[in-house]
Design a protein around this motif. Sequence first.
Motif, PDB file in Angstrom:
ATOM      1  N   VAL A 209       0.835  -1.201   0.000  1.00 42.11           N
ATOM      2  CA  VAL A 209       0.000   0.000   0.000  1.00 42.11           C
ATOM      3  C   VAL A 209       0.869   1.251   0.000  1.00 42.11           C
ATOM      4  CG1 VAL A 209      -1.621   1.349   1.383  1.00 42.11           C
ATOM      5  CG2 VAL A 209      -2.038  -1.066   0.999  1.00 42.11           C
ATOM      6  N   VAL A 210       1.933   1.248   0.790  1.00 42.77           N
ATOM      7  CA  VAL A 210       2.859   2.384   0.796  1.00 42.77           C
ATOM      8  C   VAL A 210       3.541   2.523  -0.567  1.00 42.77           C
ATOM      9  CG1 VAL A 210       4.985   3.278   1.828  1.00 42.77           C
ATOM     10  CG2 VAL A 210       3.213   2.286   3.281  1.00 42.77           C
ATOM     11  N   TRP A 211       3.853   1.395  -1.184  1.00 40.42           N
ATOM     12  CA  TRP A 211       4.459   1.399  -2.525  1.00 40.42           C
ATOM     13  C   TRP A 211       3.516   2.079  -3.532  1.00 40.42           C
ATOM     14  CZ3 TRP A 211       6.100  -3.788  -5.269  1.00 40.42           C
ATOM     15  CH2 TRP A 211       6.656  -3.488  -6.514  1.00 40.42           C
ATOM     16  N   SER A 212       2.265   1.665  -3.572  1.00 35.73           N
ATOM     17  CA  SER A 212       1.305   2.269  -4.508  1.00 35.73           C
ATOM     18  C   SER A 212       1.071   3.742  -4.184  1.00 35.73           C
ATOM     19  CB  SER A 212      -0.018   1.502  -4.446  1.00 35.73           C
ATOM     20  OG  SER A 212       0.130   0.179  -4.883  1.00 35.73           O
ATOM     21  N   THR A 213       1.006   4.078  -2.916  1.00 36.29           N
ATOM     22  CA  THR A 213       0.773   5.469  -2.526  1.00 36.29           C
ATOM     23  C   THR A 213       1.930   6.364  -2.952  1.00 36.29           C
ATOM     24  OG1 THR A 213      -0.519   4.723  -0.630  1.00 36.29           O
ATOM     25  CG2 THR A 213       0.281   6.983  -0.586  1.00 36.29           C
ATOM     26  N   ARG A 214       3.151   5.912  -2.769  1.00 40.27           N
ATOM     27  CA  ARG A 214       4.324   6.705  -3.144  1.00 40.27           C
ATOM     28  C   ARG A 214       4.367   6.953  -4.650  1.00 40.27           C
ATOM     29  NH1 ARG A 214       9.520   8.195  -1.785  1.00 40.27           N
ATOM     30  NH2 ARG A 214      11.033   8.009  -3.488  1.00 40.27           N
ATOM     31  N   VAL A 215       4.137   5.909  -5.420  1.00 37.49           N
ATOM     32  CA  VAL A 215       4.214   6.041  -6.878  1.00 37.49           C
ATOM     33  C   VAL A 215       3.114   6.965  -7.390  1.00 37.49           C
ATOM     34  CG1 VAL A 215       4.065   4.785  -9.053  1.00 37.49           C
ATOM     35  CG2 VAL A 215       5.322   3.800  -7.142  1.00 37.49           C
ATOM     36  N   CYS A 216       1.882   6.779  -6.922  1.00 41.04           N
ATOM     37  CA  CYS A 216       0.768   7.594  -7.398  1.00 41.04           C
ATOM     38  C   CYS A 216       0.936   9.055  -6.997  1.00 41.04           C
ATOM     39  CB  CYS A 216      -0.544   7.028  -6.855  1.00 41.04           C
ATOM     40  SG  CYS A 216      -2.029   7.797  -7.533  1.00 41.04           S
ATOM     41  N   THR A 217       1.401   9.296  -5.776  1.00 37.05           N
ATOM     42  CA  THR A 217       1.604  10.674  -5.327  1.00 37.05           C
ATOM     43  C   THR A 217       2.692  11.357  -6.144  1.00 37.05           C
ATOM     44  OG1 THR A 217       0.972  10.010  -3.093  1.00 37.05           O
ATOM     45  CG2 THR A 217       2.101  12.110  -3.330  1.00 37.05           C
ATOM     46  N   ARG A 218       3.779  10.653  -6.410  1.00 34.40           N
ATOM     47  CA  ARG A 218       4.877  11.230  -7.191  1.00 34.40           C
ATOM     48  C   ARG A 218       4.420  11.574  -8.605  1.00 34.40           C
ATOM     49  NH1 ARG A 218      10.483  10.407  -7.665  1.00 34.40           N
ATOM     50  NH2 ARG A 218      11.226  11.912  -9.235  1.00 34.40           N
ATOM     51  N   LEU A 219       3.654  10.701  -9.218  1.00 34.02           N
ATOM     52  CA  LEU A 219       3.186  10.962 -10.585  1.00 34.02           C
ATOM     53  C   LEU A 219       2.203  12.136 -10.624  1.00 34.02           C
ATOM     54  CD1 LEU A 219       2.683   7.331 -11.941  1.00 34.02           C
ATOM     55  CD2 LEU A 219       4.513   8.931 -12.499  1.00 34.02           C
ATOM     56  N   LEU A 220       1.306  12.198  -9.654  1.00 37.12           N
ATOM     57  CA  LEU A 220       0.352  13.308  -9.622  1.00 37.12           C
ATOM     58  C   LEU A 220       1.049  14.652  -9.409  1.00 37.12           C
ATOM     59  CD1 LEU A 220      -2.608  11.797  -7.571  1.00 37.12           C
ATOM     60  CD2 LEU A 220      -2.662  12.510  -9.957  1.00 37.12           C
ATOM     61  N   VAL A 221       2.035  14.677  -8.535  1.00 34.23           N
ATOM     62  CA  VAL A 221       2.736  15.927  -8.252  1.00 34.23           C
ATOM     63  C   VAL A 221       3.566  16.371  -9.450  1.00 34.23           C
ATOM     64  CG1 VAL A 221       4.530  16.973  -6.809  1.00 34.23           C
ATOM     65  CG2 VAL A 221       2.728  15.600  -5.763  1.00 34.23           C
ATOM     66  N   GLU A 222       4.191  15.399 -10.139  1.00 28.84           N
ATOM     67  CA  GLU A 222       5.060  15.746 -11.267  1.00 28.84           C
ATOM     68  C   GLU A 222       4.269  16.121 -12.519  1.00 28.84           C
ATOM     69  OE1 GLU A 222       8.263  16.088 -11.327  1.00 28.84           O
ATOM     70  OE2 GLU A 222       8.639  15.453  -9.259  1.00 28.84           O
ATOM     71  N   LEU A 223       3.158  15.453 -12.744  1.00 28.10           N
ATOM     72  CA  LEU A 223       2.417  15.680 -13.985  1.00 28.10           C
ATOM     73  C   LEU A 223       1.426  16.828 -13.884  1.00 28.10           C
ATOM     74  CD1 LEU A 223       1.702  11.992 -15.084  1.00 28.10           C
ATOM     75  CD2 LEU A 223       3.466  13.531 -15.934  1.00 28.10           C
ATOM     76  N   ALA A 224       0.834  17.038 -12.746  1.00 32.06           N
ATOM     77  CA  ALA A 224      -0.163  18.091 -12.570  1.00 32.06           C
ATOM     78  C   ALA A 224       0.491  19.319 -11.934  1.00 32.06           C
ATOM     79  CB  ALA A 224      -1.320  17.600 -11.701  1.00 32.06           C
ATOM     80  N   ALA A 235      -1.106  12.562  -0.934  1.00 30.53           N
ATOM     81  CA  ALA A 235      -0.654  11.250  -0.480  1.00 30.53           C
ATOM     82  C   ALA A 235      -1.682  10.594   0.433  1.00 30.53           C
ATOM     83  CB  ALA A 235       0.690  11.391   0.239  1.00 30.53           C
ATOM     84  N   TYR A 236      -2.352  11.375   1.252  1.00 29.45           N
ATOM     85  CA  TYR A 236      -3.376  10.817   2.136  1.00 29.45           C
ATOM     86  C   TYR A 236      -4.561  10.276   1.338  1.00 29.45           C
ATOM     87  CZ  TYR A 236      -6.987  10.597   5.746  1.00 29.45           C
ATOM     88  OH  TYR A 236      -7.997  10.178   6.586  1.00 29.45           O
ATOM     89  N   ALA A 237      -4.969  11.006   0.297  1.00 28.73           N
ATOM     90  CA  ALA A 237      -6.073  10.519  -0.540  1.00 28.73           C
ATOM     91  C   ALA A 237      -5.682   9.243  -1.275  1.00 28.73           C
ATOM     92  CB  ALA A 237      -6.475  11.612  -1.536  1.00 28.73           C
ATOM     93  N   CYS A 238      -4.445   9.177  -1.793  1.00 30.17           N
ATOM     94  CA  CYS A 238      -3.994   7.958  -2.473  1.00 30.17           C
ATOM     95  C   CYS A 238      -3.888   6.794  -1.496  1.00 30.17           C
ATOM     96  CB  CYS A 238      -2.647   8.207  -3.140  1.00 30.17           C
ATOM     97  SG  CYS A 238      -2.677   9.423  -4.473  1.00 30.17           S
ATOM     98  N   PHE A 239      -3.459   7.078  -0.255  1.00 32.74           N
ATOM     99  CA  PHE A 239      -3.355   6.015   0.742  1.00 32.74           C
ATOM    100  C   PHE A 239      -4.727   5.414   1.050  1.00 32.74           C
ATOM    101  CE2 PHE A 239      -3.497   4.723   5.222  1.00 32.74           C
ATOM    102  CZ  PHE A 239      -2.499   3.766   5.238  1.00 32.74           C
ATOM    103  N   LEU A 240      -5.737   6.255   1.144  1.00 35.30           N
ATOM    104  CA  LEU A 240      -7.089   5.746   1.403  1.00 35.30           C
ATOM    105  C   LEU A 240      -7.588   4.876   0.246  1.00 35.30           C
ATOM    106  CD1 LEU A 240      -8.871   8.880   2.948  1.00 35.30           C
ATOM    107  CD2 LEU A 240      -7.991   6.857   4.138  1.00 35.30           C
ATOM    108  N   ILE A 241      -7.257   5.268  -0.976  1.00 33.21           N
ATOM    109  CA  ILE A 241      -7.733   4.513  -2.144  1.00 33.21           C
ATOM    110  C   ILE A 241      -7.118   3.118  -2.171  1.00 33.21           C
ATOM    111  CG2 ILE A 241      -7.628   4.405  -4.660  1.00 33.21           C
ATOM    112  CD1 ILE A 241      -7.883   7.471  -4.670  1.00 33.21           C
TER     113      ILE A 241
END
Length: 251
Positions: A209-224, A235-241
Amino acid sequence: MAKQFNVPPVIFPSDGNPGVQQRRPPVNPPTAPFQPPRSSNPGIPFMSFDIGSAAASTSFSTPQFASATIGGGGGSIGFEDEPPLLEELGINTKQIYQKTLSILNPFRIKPDLHEDGDLSGPFIFLMAFGLFQLLAGKIHFGIILGWVVMASMFLYVVFNMLAGRNGNLNLYRCVSLIGYCMLPIVILSALSLFLPGGLVIKVLTGVFVVWSTRVCTRLLVELASYGDEHRGLIAYACFLIYMLFSLLVVF
């Protein structure tokens, strides 16, 4: 009272023989049956309606087909020059493979590969997740697809509310990112088929879960745009998902 019968007159021939009745000639002489006209072209035997000649002639010329061309004007493209079917459908297998490799290494993420969103890779990962759950005796295909849609809408609303009018994250890219970042959860679902339950699976669930949260947060921050200052909330929203999807594996 005697009944009278009307008897037609009988005409006898002039030679006086009453045994032979003279027949009157028919008014309209019988016509020959319909015969289709013969073809003037001897090269087409099946149009002549002559069975004998059609059976005798067995040499047919090989049909010649013109090279198929696509497009008008000066340029022409043959069948051998057409793009592959997957490329016509918008499925880039090389791009999916590169995106998958970038997700597998959470410390060396390449956000430029995810600039063009697609749904082919996420769909493959979601179907694999549902298949592993099915092997575990859980039918979760509808739940997985429904939760992905709801999670994408949730993350889309949260991010655009944080970024305000400057946010440029669209829903299509949001679905693509969440789907690709589901890869660690898919791996967790596959490992859960061979690992015993209890503390081991719970610890692995937290790691993935931490792995998926880190990757998704990094991509959202870099792309948006305007996402770096709200990294903690994203990161908190991705962790909940992804914690929600991991519960399907544990329970």
